[in-house]
Design a protein around this motif. Structure first.
Motif, short mmCIF file in Angstrom:
data_model
loop_
_atom_site.label_atom_id
_atom_site.label_comp_id
_atom_site.label_asym_id
_atom_site.label_seq_id
_atom_site.Cartn_x
_atom_site.Cartn_y
_atom_site.Cartn_z
N SER A 6 0.84 -1.19 0.00
CA SER A 6 0.00 0.00 0.00
C SER A 6 0.88 1.25 0.00
N GLU A 7 0.25 2.37 -0.24
CA GLU A 7 0.99 3.64 -0.27
C GLU A 7 1.54 4.00 1.10
N ASN A 8 0.87 3.57 2.14
CA ASN A 8 1.25 3.96 3.51
C ASN A 8 2.12 2.94 4.23
N TYR A 9 2.39 1.82 3.58
CA TYR A 9 3.14 0.76 4.25
C TYR A 9 4.11 0.13 3.26
N VAL A 10 5.40 0.20 3.58
CA VAL A 10 6.42 -0.39 2.72
C VAL A 10 6.58 -1.85 3.11
N ALA A 11 6.07 -2.74 2.28
CA ALA A 11 6.14 -4.17 2.54
C ALA A 11 7.19 -4.80 1.63
N THR A 12 8.11 -5.56 2.22
CA THR A 12 9.11 -6.26 1.43
C THR A 12 8.43 -7.40 0.66
N GLN A 13 9.12 -7.92 -0.33
CA GLN A 13 8.54 -8.98 -1.16
C GLN A 13 8.21 -10.21 -0.33
N ASP A 14 9.09 -10.58 0.61
CA ASP A 14 8.81 -11.78 1.42
C ASP A 14 7.64 -11.58 2.37
N LEU A 15 7.42 -10.34 2.81
CA LEU A 15 6.26 -10.06 3.66
C LEU A 15 4.97 -10.17 2.86
N VAL A 46 -3.25 -4.15 5.41
CA VAL A 46 -3.76 -5.25 4.58
C VAL A 46 -5.28 -5.18 4.51
N ALA A 47 -5.92 -4.96 5.66
CA ALA A 47 -7.38 -4.86 5.70
C ALA A 47 -7.88 -3.72 4.80
N GLN A 48 -7.21 -2.57 4.90
CA GLN A 48 -7.62 -1.42 4.09
C GLN A 48 -7.38 -1.70 2.61
N SER A 49 -6.23 -2.31 2.29
CA SER A 49 -5.89 -2.60 0.91
C SER A 49 -6.88 -3.57 0.26
N LEU A 50 -7.34 -4.54 1.04
CA LEU A 50 -8.26 -5.56 0.52
C LEU A 50 -9.72 -5.18 0.71
N GLY A 51 -9.96 -4.00 1.30
CA GLY A 51 -11.33 -3.54 1.49
C GLY A 51 -12.10 -4.34 2.52
N ASP A 190 10.44 7.93 3.51
CA ASP A 190 9.89 8.73 2.41
C ASP A 190 8.37 8.75 2.43
N VAL A 191 7.76 7.66 2.90
CA VAL A 191 6.30 7.60 3.03
C VAL A 191 5.81 8.64 4.04
N HIS A 192 6.56 8.79 5.14
CA HIS A 192 6.15 9.68 6.23
C HIS A 192 6.66 11.11 6.04
N PHE A 193 7.83 11.26 5.41
CA PHE A 193 8.43 12.59 5.20
C PHE A 193 8.87 12.72 3.74
N PRO A 194 7.90 12.88 2.82
CA PRO A 194 8.25 12.88 1.40
C PRO A 194 9.13 14.05 0.97
N ASN A 195 9.13 15.13 1.74
CA ASN A 195 9.89 16.32 1.34
C ASN A 195 11.15 16.54 2.19
#
Length: 280
Positions: A6-15, A46-51, A190-195
């Motif tokens: 999701s845009e708000n959570y950086v998930a690695t491929q294995d996660l 995950v819940a938000q991403s899957l609705g 970067d998700v939390h402090f993009p600038n």
């Protein structure tokens, strides 16, 4: 139904693979990792991403497994009977539904978070084996069988404070969230402090990983503490020079209380700084 991050959570491929594996296997996902590595937030994202609606059960040392199923409020029923309340005729009025009951009877699939399961008594996980395995339980007071209409997507988090029973572990898909490497950490920041200025981020990251690398720390700073520290650095407009040492010697960073959370670690760090300064 696949989790792609999701845009708000950086998930690695294995996660991401672990989340999708638990969806396929229809088993609870047991997530372990250092405090502050995003275990609880994973379930939310995950819940938000899957609705899916998310039900949360935050475990304490006094929590009993029965509370997740239901509780019978006998005291209220006795009081109402003394007052002549007509509600006492129906025992259903005194059944307090727990999160598992709510998840099982929901009309649509839901995500269920059992947070910090290792805080409870050692028998707590064993007491939930049958319910999580068969997705059903009996309410003895009403003589009902509560069976899941839709199997919930179950997330269980643990901080490794105590070992979990083997019988419980067998019923879960397990994933350990490793502490993020520098590149992954940059993505999280970067998700939390993009600038955020890259020079400040680079200097802060170096200090952060240097502090984490100190031998003998009782509690290493976590991802959430790095984010808190960066927020303070920006809010207080701390100059880049305050994070950099001209001769690469160790120095006490500003607002170090955001990173080190007990007096032993602060004392250890100050001693290291003192020793480095003597060797200049």
């Amino acid at each position: 139904m696949k989790f792609q991050g999701s845009e708000n959570y950086v998930a690695t491929q294995d996660l991401k693979l672990a989340v999708n594996a638990t969806i396929t296997l229809k088993r609870p996902l047991l997530v372990k990792g250092e405090p502050g590595t995003g275990k609880t937030m994973l379930a939310e994202e995950v819940a938000q991403s899957l609705g899916m609606p998310l039900l949360q059960w935050h475990i304490k040392s006094t929590t009993k497994a029965q509370q997740g199923l239901y509780e019978y409020d006998a005291v209220s029923r006795l009081r109402d009977s003394q007052l002549g309340d007509a509600r006492v005729k129906d025992i259903h009025n005194y059944i307090v539904k727990g999160v598992l009951w709510q998840a099982f009877t929901a009309e649509e699939p839901v995500a269920l978070l059992i947070d910090e399961i290792d805080k409870a008594d050692i028998e707590f996980p064993n007491d939930l084996l049958r319910e999580l395995d068969r997705m059903e339980f009996h309410c003895y007071e009403t003589r009902e069988l509560i069976k899941a209409k839709n199997r919930p997507l179950v997330f269980i988090t643990s901080n490794n404070e105590k070992e979990l029973p083997d019988a419980f572990l067998r019923r879960c898909f397990f994933h350990y969230i490793k502490f993020p490497e520098a590149e992954t950490m940059r993505q999280i920041v970067d998700v939390h402090f993009p600038n955020l200025k890259q020079e400040l981020l680079g200097a802060a990251m170096k200090v952060f990983y240097d502090v984490r690398g100190l031998p003998g720390l009782k509690k290493k700073p976590s991802t959430s503490e790095l984010l808190d520290w960066l927020k303070l650095l920006v809010a207080e407009d701390i100059p880049l020079t305050a994070l950099q040492s001209a001769d690469s010697k160790v120095s006490v960073p500003p607002l170090v209380g955001a990173l080190l959370k007990n007096e032993q670690d602060v004392s250890l760090f100050e001693k290291l700084v003192f020793m480095n300064q003597r060797n200049r």
